[in-house]
Design a protein around this motif. Structure first.
Motif, PDB file in Angstrom:
ATOM      1  N   GLU A 167       0.485   4.195  -2.663  1.00  0.00           N
ATOM      2  CA  GLU A 167       0.193   5.560  -2.268  1.00  0.00           C
ATOM      3  C   GLU A 167       1.195   6.546  -2.876  1.00  0.00           C
ATOM      4  O   GLU A 167       0.825   7.626  -3.314  1.00  0.00           O
ATOM      5  CB  GLU A 167       0.199   5.663  -0.744  1.00  0.00           C
ATOM      6  CG  GLU A 167      -0.672   6.788  -0.249  1.00  0.00           C
ATOM      7  CD  GLU A 167      -0.469   7.019   1.223  1.00  0.00           C
ATOM      8  OE1 GLU A 167      -0.483   8.182   1.644  1.00  0.00           O
ATOM      9  OE2 GLU A 167      -0.271   6.020   1.951  1.00  0.00           O
ATOM     10  N   LEU A 193      -0.696  12.323  -9.176  1.00  0.00           N
ATOM     11  CA  LEU A 193      -1.425  13.563  -8.921  1.00  0.00           C
ATOM     12  C   LEU A 193      -0.560  14.781  -9.188  1.00  0.00           C
ATOM     13  O   LEU A 193      -0.966  15.714  -9.884  1.00  0.00           O
ATOM     14  CB  LEU A 193      -1.861  13.601  -7.457  1.00  0.00           C
ATOM     15  CG  LEU A 193      -3.118  12.843  -7.106  1.00  0.00           C
ATOM     16  CD1 LEU A 193      -3.248  12.731  -5.606  1.00  0.00           C
ATOM     17  CD2 LEU A 193      -4.315  13.585  -7.664  1.00  0.00           C
ATOM     18  N   PRO A 231       0.816  -1.217   0.000  1.00  0.00           N
ATOM     19  CA  PRO A 231       0.000   0.000   0.000  1.00  0.00           C
ATOM     20  C   PRO A 231       0.852   1.271   0.000  1.00  0.00           C
ATOM     21  O   PRO A 231       0.455   2.287  -0.566  1.00  0.00           O
ATOM     22  CB  PRO A 231      -0.818  -0.098   1.285  1.00  0.00           C
ATOM     23  CG  PRO A 231      -0.153  -1.128   2.120  1.00  0.00           C
ATOM     24  CD  PRO A 231       0.574  -2.050   1.192  1.00  0.00           C
ATOM     25  N   LEU A 232       2.040   1.227   0.622  1.00  0.00           N
ATOM     26  CA  LEU A 232       2.875   2.427   0.656  1.00  0.00           C
ATOM     27  C   LEU A 232       3.359   2.787  -0.739  1.00  0.00           C
ATOM     28  O   LEU A 232       3.442   3.962  -1.096  1.00  0.00           O
ATOM     29  CB  LEU A 232       4.066   2.213   1.587  1.00  0.00           C
ATOM     30  CG  LEU A 232       3.702   2.159   3.071  1.00  0.00           C
ATOM     31  CD1 LEU A 232       4.905   1.803   3.917  1.00  0.00           C
ATOM     32  CD2 LEU A 232       3.111   3.491   3.521  1.00  0.00           C
ATOM     33  N   ARG A 284      -0.977  17.607 -12.108  1.00  0.00           N
ATOM     34  CA  ARG A 284      -1.116  19.049 -11.868  1.00  0.00           C
ATOM     35  C   ARG A 284      -0.084  19.834 -12.665  1.00  0.00           C
ATOM     36  O   ARG A 284      -0.385  20.866 -13.242  1.00  0.00           O
ATOM     37  CB  ARG A 284      -0.943  19.349 -10.383  1.00  0.00           C
ATOM     38  CG  ARG A 284      -2.178  19.070  -9.574  1.00  0.00           C
ATOM     39  CD  ARG A 284      -2.155  19.845  -8.274  1.00  0.00           C
ATOM     40  NE  ARG A 284      -0.986  19.550  -7.473  1.00  0.00           N
ATOM     41  CZ  ARG A 284      -0.950  18.603  -6.546  1.00  0.00           C
ATOM     42  NH1 ARG A 284      -2.011  17.880  -6.313  1.00  0.00           N
ATOM     43  NH2 ARG A 284       0.135  18.391  -5.855  1.00  0.00           N
ATOM     44  N   SER A 321      10.543  10.189   6.600  1.00  0.00           N
ATOM     45  CA  SER A 321       9.409   9.983   5.709  1.00  0.00           C
ATOM     46  C   SER A 321       8.224  10.852   6.137  1.00  0.00           C
ATOM     47  O   SER A 321       7.531  11.425   5.296  1.00  0.00           O
ATOM     48  CB  SER A 321       9.106   8.488   5.705  1.00  0.00           C
ATOM     49  OG  SER A 321       7.808   8.236   5.421  1.00  0.00           O
ATOM     50  N   LYS A 367     -10.577   5.329  -7.030  1.00  0.00           N
ATOM     51  CA  LYS A 367     -10.205   5.325  -5.614  1.00  0.00           C
ATOM     52  C   LYS A 367     -11.364   5.006  -4.683  1.00  0.00           C
ATOM     53  O   LYS A 367     -11.203   4.295  -3.713  1.00  0.00           O
ATOM     54  CB  LYS A 367      -9.607   6.678  -5.211  1.00  0.00           C
ATOM     55  CG  LYS A 367      -8.295   6.994  -5.885  1.00  0.00           C
ATOM     56  CD  LYS A 367      -7.223   6.004  -5.499  1.00  0.00           C
ATOM     57  CE  LYS A 367      -6.486   5.556  -6.729  1.00  0.00           C
ATOM     58  NZ  LYS A 367      -5.642   4.400  -6.499  1.00  0.00           N
ATOM     59  N   TYR A 377      -3.826  14.397  -0.450  1.00  0.00           N
ATOM     60  CA  TYR A 377      -3.292  14.972  -1.679  1.00  0.00           C
ATOM     61  C   TYR A 377      -4.391  15.741  -2.402  1.00  0.00           C
ATOM     62  O   TYR A 377      -5.469  15.230  -2.649  1.00  0.00           O
ATOM     63  CB  TYR A 377      -2.743  13.873  -2.594  1.00  0.00           C
ATOM     64  CG  TYR A 377      -1.618  13.132  -1.967  1.00  0.00           C
ATOM     65  CD1 TYR A 377      -0.587  13.818  -1.322  1.00  0.00           C
ATOM     66  CD2 TYR A 377      -1.569  11.749  -2.000  1.00  0.00           C
ATOM     67  CE1 TYR A 377       0.451  13.150  -0.735  1.00  0.00           C
ATOM     68  CE2 TYR A 377      -0.523  11.060  -1.405  1.00  0.00           C
ATOM     69  CZ  TYR A 377       0.494  11.766  -0.780  1.00  0.00           C
ATOM     70  OH  TYR A 377       1.526  11.093  -0.203  1.00  0.00           O
ATOM     71  N   GLU A 392     -12.081   1.460  -3.947  1.00  0.00           N
ATOM     72  CA  GLU A 392     -11.102   0.730  -3.148  1.00  0.00           C
ATOM     73  C   GLU A 392     -11.417   0.788  -1.661  1.00  0.00           C
ATOM     74  O   GLU A 392     -10.948  -0.036  -0.891  1.00  0.00           O
ATOM     75  CB  GLU A 392      -9.703   1.336  -3.343  1.00  0.00           C
ATOM     76  CG  GLU A 392      -9.054   0.989  -4.654  1.00  0.00           C
ATOM     77  CD  GLU A 392      -7.723   1.714  -4.829  1.00  0.00           C
ATOM     78  OE1 GLU A 392      -7.205   2.291  -3.846  1.00  0.00           O
ATOM     79  OE2 GLU A 392      -7.209   1.701  -5.957  1.00  0.00           O
ATOM     80  N   SER A 441      -3.066   2.433   5.514  1.00  0.00           N
ATOM     81  CA  SER A 441      -1.889   3.238   5.182  1.00  0.00           C
ATOM     82  C   SER A 441      -2.147   4.691   5.484  1.00  0.00           C
ATOM     83  O   SER A 441      -3.282   5.141   5.594  1.00  0.00           O
ATOM     84  CB  SER A 441      -1.560   3.081   3.702  1.00  0.00           C
ATOM     85  OG  SER A 441      -2.591   3.655   2.942  1.00  0.00           O
ATOM     86  N   GLY A 442      -1.067   5.428   5.602  1.00  0.00           N
ATOM     87  CA  GLY A 442      -1.163   6.867   5.698  1.00  0.00           C
ATOM     88  C   GLY A 442      -1.438   7.339   7.107  1.00  0.00           C
ATOM     89  O   GLY A 442      -2.015   6.618   7.908  1.00  0.00           O
TER      90      GLY A 442
END
Lengths: 871, 420
Positions: free
Chosen positions: A856, A863, A852-853, A867, B35, B213, B196, B216, B165-166
């Motif tokens: 992401e 994205l 998942p990292l 842009r 990170s 998205k 984001y 998911e 995640s995140g």
């Protein structure tokens, strides 16, 4: 033009220090004045049968050290130096060395063999000395056995020194033929046979092609197996060592031989002398290693397969293998637990049993239980110890579901044995087994822990009591407490340890003060347990940990103040300082992470910092490392407030960055610079000139251990992120370094896993640097300064992507950099990014990744690029 | 006793020392924090919500709710993220959120290349709102900034469950219409996803992202304990004949309220934008003509405008357009203040364009609007409502426009060939 060096070489081994120093000084001078003459003299000395063996051996040793060194950069320098000598000198030295084979003195021959291998290690990769192997092989048919023996020994050393790719297959075939013939039972000289067997051990790595040929492999295996039956114990040991090496190098070729090997090894384990029996057990341990790796690959989430299939040799041998290993457990030696370096049949057998358990899992349990039941209550301590050892050994591997019912029954028995068994070995192994139970059957990861609120108190009582036992038992009790605490690390405020914190700390501090705490590693073990208990503290127990701070500081203060110590006392004091700094580091990390205790903790910050600065006065590597780690933790906890310590601390930071010799310290210090950047942010600016200068110097040095370089690149990123556009003045220095490192690492061809791992670490460091710099400049008017570098960064990522050897971490960082480029430089790089292959394909590929990292990061990059391109 | 072989660790010896563990923990923490720092840096700028220039004359909200200067500045700041914005006090938070939504203009004439550059979809009838999920809760806010629901959801960090995640603080923002009859949020746009920002992305990309998205996350799952409301995406069509037809007369699981058109290349722009358009007729909407405060369709067209200090009545466009004025006497008489929204009726429905500007002629004050209303009508709405009463833009006009576009395409293609 050979010089007379005999007397100097003899003097260099004199018992009189003055004579010795003088001789060493003379040798150094001769070497500096005329290297060629010096090396020639040494080789002549070694070859001369009229000289005393002492001077010949030292001559050979100095010659060897003039060709090779441990440190990589020195090794390369020496090789370069040898290659640049004139041809005549080199030829004469090599001739002398080969002549030495005919010497009747075996030490001279053996020394010459080693020197020849070193020369070969330098010359063969440069296609020099092509006749060496041919001339060695021509010796094989000599009648004189000592020449034959020296030649085989040399072949073995050459194989050890030289990369298999350097020797062509035709020569490999001839080497192997000569070696295997030398091993054959028809060889009458056991010296020759031993040298051949040892040579085969080194030559196995060259035999890839031969092992795929059934006939040749059968022949090699037959000769090796026959050699295990030699009447000479050294040959038997060397032959089993070959079998061990074959088991890991040619695991997938072993199936036809396993029955025979089982018979041979089991006979050796039961009947042969210890060095042979140990190698026979090692064979099975090595097979376990292979199968554990393969089965791990099978289970791994991402690949799901392995290059080599599992042949399940251990599973098939299980019914006979386990009884054989259990027998070895009864062959303990008295006092083996007091000797830290001890290794004997019982220990090797238990170690192998543990590996078998990890290989086969549940299946081992019913095979071991009868042995445990039969022996656990024997009057002879050997039975009780062996039974406990067997139990402890199989706790890692079988499922908790299979083991838990047995452990539940055994636990009380174990606690009683630890308190009351009359034998120290039994108590030692019992405490160790309890530790294993806590390690594998307790904690958040285990569904139903065998430890409950109820038995926890009883366990603690017994463990704390055992900490007063003899040092080796107390040490194991500390180890058991370590794992008991570890199981509660994620427990939050409901930890059953909470009521006992005070008692635990008191007992562990008592242990650290025991007179005999330096025996059996007891003091270290007590501090490790202390650290672990601190790690599992929570809101409720934080105040008790806080009380520990002045105690640890006082102890550290005492070590700092201690003076006039003998060197032995100084060593012990360094050890203690290291342990205390380590403990402070853990406390700082923990107290800083508990919101309620952070403020109270910060009241100690001045004093702690003061002490740590004093500790830096010590010249001991371990202590510096621990103090540096503690400071990193303190900086993170203190945040911008750490700025007030910087004026005093900076000199030690610089010292750490300059420490090439003890590169671990350098690496840790680089990491601490990162901690400081995140803590101080732009307040680190005044120190950046000095730090950057040092980091740039480190990168350009070929003396600094290469493992420090990737973190230095990452550290560039940390600095840039902290000081933002102020990094501009370093761009002109940092960017070319990054670019050339990127260039190198993007095209690096990795021959082995280790090199591949290093290359990926380097790439990751470089990418983290780019990310930090790009993000640091974001929204700054100076962003333009980065535009000229964008093309190179993209090219770097494209090249890596094309090479297909990125690991997950590199992939994630690369995606980040793609996004950062777009995010910071926006439309300036839009068209460039659109053209890059990685920006499209890599991102698309990663959008559907399992991790998942990574997904992401790919999303973020997509994205940001979208842009930039649309904006 | 010989020592064990180098690579063989006796089973009774610890696998790694605590010192090694400390070293590894320190390295891991450093990597994690690096990170985190990078992620923070990445999100800081990308979450800047572009508000565009402030209106020249900042209308005062209810004067009795005087704001402190400091917080007033806060509310005007454009670099606030929705999480911090939510910590603002009552009227400010409303004001802040009220400025974040993209507001489609009303379609008064058909834009060129409708079929090439536009999407179309049937707009669900309901309450337009902003849905923000973060830190374990989901909050929906209406156009005026007031909270509609506070609930757990399967959106990222939308409930107190373990997310894969995140960081928990990263937020997601959806532009939705809450459809009462089936208690479902219909997502019409995605503004921010897992921290984001998608503000600067084209509609084409945002819709692609939204569709890939949202599914998911399980946000479209039926309601459950940790997922109070269902989120559904609206089927979006290319604005060709088939797409227009499907949107106009196709079956949808919700009550339709007109059609929405989005320009594919447009970014998400807060406030009124001509790059998103709404159109309706009686077939695809029950609410073509505006109702008054009692829910009745008045006989004369009524519009809501904002009173400026010069007595002019203006639209909510940026810049505002004055459509008429009230006399000082009338203002004083009716107790109106600057910034009040007033409802006026157009007495004389013969609208005229004077120097390219709409003139509504004489206006009749109907009254003040209620507090919950945050905005005056837009210029395009006034025009559309007027046209709807007199000479509406019909579905046939849209179809004709698409047909003429496609024939024009053919001729262009022919040109290219001939040149080659």
């Amino acid at each position: 033009m050979a010089l007379e060096v005999t007397q100097i070489l003899l003097n260099a081994q004199s018992i009189d220090a003055a004579t010795r120093n003088h001789a060493e000084e003379s040798l150094k001078q001769i070497q500096e004045q005329n290297l060629s003459a010096f090396l020639l003299s040494l080789s002549a000395e070694l070859a001369n049968n009229n000289k005393p063996i002492e001077s010949r051996k030292l001559a050979g040793l100095i010659l060897k050290n003039a060709l090779d060194a441990k440190e990589l950069h020195r090794k390369n320098d020496l090789a370069q130096r040898w290659l640049s000598l004139d041809l005549a000198t080199k030829t004469q030295i090599k001739t002398s060395l080969l002549q030495t084979f005919s010497s009747p003195v075996s030490d001279a021959r053996s020394t010459a063999a080693q020197v020849i291998a070193k020369v070969a290690g330098i010359e063969l990769p440069h296609n020099q000395w092509p006749e060496l192997i041919g001339s060695l092989l021509s010796n094989i048919h000599q009648v004189e056995t000592h020449v034959k023996q020296a030649t085989l020994e040399t072949l073995g050393y050459v194989c050890e020194e030289v990369d298999p790719q350097v020797v062509d297959q035709e020569q490999v075939n001839r080497i192997l033929t000569a070696v295997v013939q030398g091993m054959n039972a028809t060889e009458t000289s056991s010296d020759v046979r031993l040298a051949a067997t040892r040579a085969l051990y080194n030559a196995l790595g060259f035999a890839q092609a031969n092992f795929t040929n059934d006939m040749e492999r059968d022949y090699i295996m037959r000769v090796v197996c026959e050699a295990t039956q030699s009447s000479d114990v050294k040959i038997r040991q060397a032959a089993f060592e070959c079998l061990v090496a074959i088991s890991s190098t040619y695991y997938e070729k072993l199936a036809p031989y396993m029955q025979d090997i089982f018979n041979i090894t089991s006979k050796a384990v039961r009947e042969d002398e210890e060095p042979v029996a140990l190698q026979a057990i090692e064979f099975w341990s090595s097979i376990c290693d292979e199968e554990i790796d393969i089965l791990d690959d099978y289970r791994s989430e991402y690949t799901g397969d392995s290059d080599v299939p599992c042949f399940y040799f251990i599973k098939q041998a299980l019914p006979a293998l386990v009884p054989m290993l259990l027998e070895t457990l009864l062959k303990q030696e008295e006092d083996q637990d007091q000797d830290e370096g001890a290794w004997n049949i019982a220990m090797a057998g238990g170690t192998c049993l543990g590996l078998v358990a990890r290989t086969v899992g549940d299946e081992i349990v019913p095979l071991v239980m009868p042995f445990i039941e039969e022996n656990i209550s024997k009057p002879d301590w050997r039975g009780r110890e062996a039974a406990t050892y067997a139990f402890g050994s199989i706790l890692d591997g079988p499922s908790p579901g299979k083991l838990a019912p047995i452990v539940n029954v055994a636990l009380n028995f174990m606690l009683a044995a630890l308190s009351r068994d009359p034998n120290n070995h039994v108590k030692d192994t019992t405490a160790w087994t309890l530790g294993r139970i806590f390690e594998f059957l307790h904690g958040a990861a285990v569904e139903t822990s065998v430890i409950t609120q109820e038995n926890c108190q009883q366990i603690l009582t017994v463990l704390l009591q055992s900490m007063k036992d003899v040092p080796n038992v107390a040490e194991k009790a500390c180890g058991a407490l370590y794992f008991l605490a570890q199981g509660y690390e994620d427990e939050g405020s409901v930890s059953p340890l909470t009521p006992f914190f005070q008692d635990i700390f008191q007992m562990l501090l008592f242990v650290t003060h025991r007179e005999d705490a330096t025996e059996s590693n007891l003091r270290t073990s007590a501090y490790e347990a202390l650290n672990e208990v601190v790690r599992c503290s929570n809101d409720e127990t934080a105040p008790i940990v806080m009380q520990l701070i002045p105690v640890i500081m006082l102890e550290l203060h005492q070590t700092v103040e201690a003076q006039k110590l003998t060197s032995d006392e100084r060593d012990k004091q360094n050890d203690l300082q290291g342990l205390l700094c380590g403990c402070l580091q853990v406390i700082i990390q923990k107290m800083g992470s508990i919101e309620g205790s952070k403020y109270a903790f910060m009241q100690y910050a001045d004093q702690i910092m003061d002490l740590l600065l004093k500790v830096f006065a010590s010249r001991n590597a371990t202590v510096h490392e621990e103090a540096m780690l503690a400071i990193g933790a303190l900086a993170y906890t203190a945040g911008p407030n750490f700025a007030k310590y910087m004026p005093q601390f900076y000199q030690y930071l610089e010292m750490g960055l300059q420490n090439f010799e003890e590169y671990q310290i350098c690496a840790i210090t680089v990491g601490v610079v990162g901690d400081l950047c995140r803590a101080l942010e732009d307040k680190i600016l005044p120190y950046c000139d000095g730090i950057m200068t040092q980091l740039l110097k480190n990168l350009s040095s070929n003396q600094l251990h290469r493992s420090v370089k990737p973190p230095i690149f990452s550290c560039f990123g940390d600095i840039a992120l902290a000081i933002g556009e102020n990094f501009e003045k370093y761009l002109v220095y940092a960017m070319p370094m990054l670019q050339s490192a990127a260039e190198l690492s993007a095209h690096a061809v990795s021959q082995d896993d280790e090199m591949l791992e290093y290359t990926n670490q380097l790439r990751n460091g470089i990418l983290e640097a780019y990310s930090g710099i790009l993000q640091g400049f974001k929204s700054s008017p100076k962003t333009q300064a980065l535009v000229p570098y964008a093309a190179h960064v993209l090219q770097f990522i494209d090249t890596m992507y094309g090479g297909r050897e990125m690991d997950d971490a590199v992939m994630k960082s690369a995606l980040g950099v793609l996004g950062d480029l777009a995010d910071t430089l926006g439309s300036h790089v839009g068209p460039l990014i659109s053209q890059s292959s990685s920006s499209k394909d890599l991102i698309e590929e990663c959008m559907v990744y399992d991790d998942p990292l990574i997904r992401e990061s790919a999303e973020w990059a997509k994205l940001a690029i979208n842009r930039a391109v649309s904006g | 006793m010989a020592p064990p072989p180098d690579h063989r660790r006796p089973i009774k010896r610890a696998a790694i020392s605590d010192q090694q563990r400390r070293r590894e923990v320190a390295l891991r923490l450093q990597a994690d924090r690096r990170s985190d720092a990078q992620n923070r840096a990445r999100q800081l700028a990308s979450s800047v919500l572009s508000l565009g220039p402030e209106p020249a004359t900042e209308p005062e909200v209810e004067p009795e709710q005087e704001m402190s200067e400091a917080s007033g500045q806060l509310a005007g700041r454009s670099d606030l993220d929705p999480v911090r914005a939510a910590r603002l006090r009552g009227p400010e938070v409303r004001k802040w959120f009220a400025r974040q939504l993209l507001l489609p203009e009303w379609m008064v004439d058909v834009p060129p290349s409708l079929d090439r550059d536009w999407y179309v979809f049937p707009r669900p009838s309901g309450k337009r709102c902003f849905v923000v999920s973060s830190n374990g809760t989901t909050i929906s806010r209406l156009r005026n900034g007031s909270i509609l629901h506070r609930f757990p959801s399967n959106l990222p960090n939308g409930a107190r469950t373990k997310d894969v995640s995140g960081p928990a603080s990263s937020y997601s923002i959806l532009d939705c219409i809450f459809h009462e009859p089936d208690e479902t949020y219909y997502v019409i746009d995605m503004v921010c996803w897992r921290g984001y920002s998608l503000y600067d992305c084209t509609a084409e990309f945002r819709f692609f992202w939204l569709n890939s998205k949202l599914s998911e996350t399980g946000a479209s799952d039926p309601p459950s304990q940790y997922h109070r409301y269902r989120f559904n995406v609206v089927q979006i069509y290319e604005c060709n004949l088939a797409g227009l037809q499907a949107s106009y007369s196709g079956q949808v699981p919700y009550v339709k309220d007109g059609l929405l058109f989005f320009n594919k290349h447009a970014h998400y722009q807060a406030g009124n934008t001509p790059l998103a358009l709404v159109w309706k007729d009686n077939v695809c909407s029950q609410y073509v003509l505006d109702t008054d405060s009692k829910g009745q369709i008045p006989s004369q067209q009524q519009v809501v405008l904002e009173l400026q200090n010069d007595g002019n009545l203006t639209t909510s466009d940026d810049p505002p357009v004055a459509l008429g004025s009230l006399s000082r006497d009338l203002i004083a008489q009716s107790g109106l203040r600057v910034g009040n929204l007033v409802r006026v009726a157009i007495k004389d429905e013969r609208m005229r364009l004077v120097d390219g500007k709409l003139d509504l002629g004489e206006l009749q004050l109907v009254g003040k609007t209620n507090h919950s209303r945050a905005f005056a009508d837009t210029y395009s709405k006034v025009l559309f409502q007027h046209a709807a009463r007199h000479a509406p833009l019909r579905i046939e006009d849209l179809v004709a426009s698409i047909q003429s576009n496609s024939s024009m395409d053919n001729s262009q293609a022919l040109d290219v060939e001939m040149e080659g």
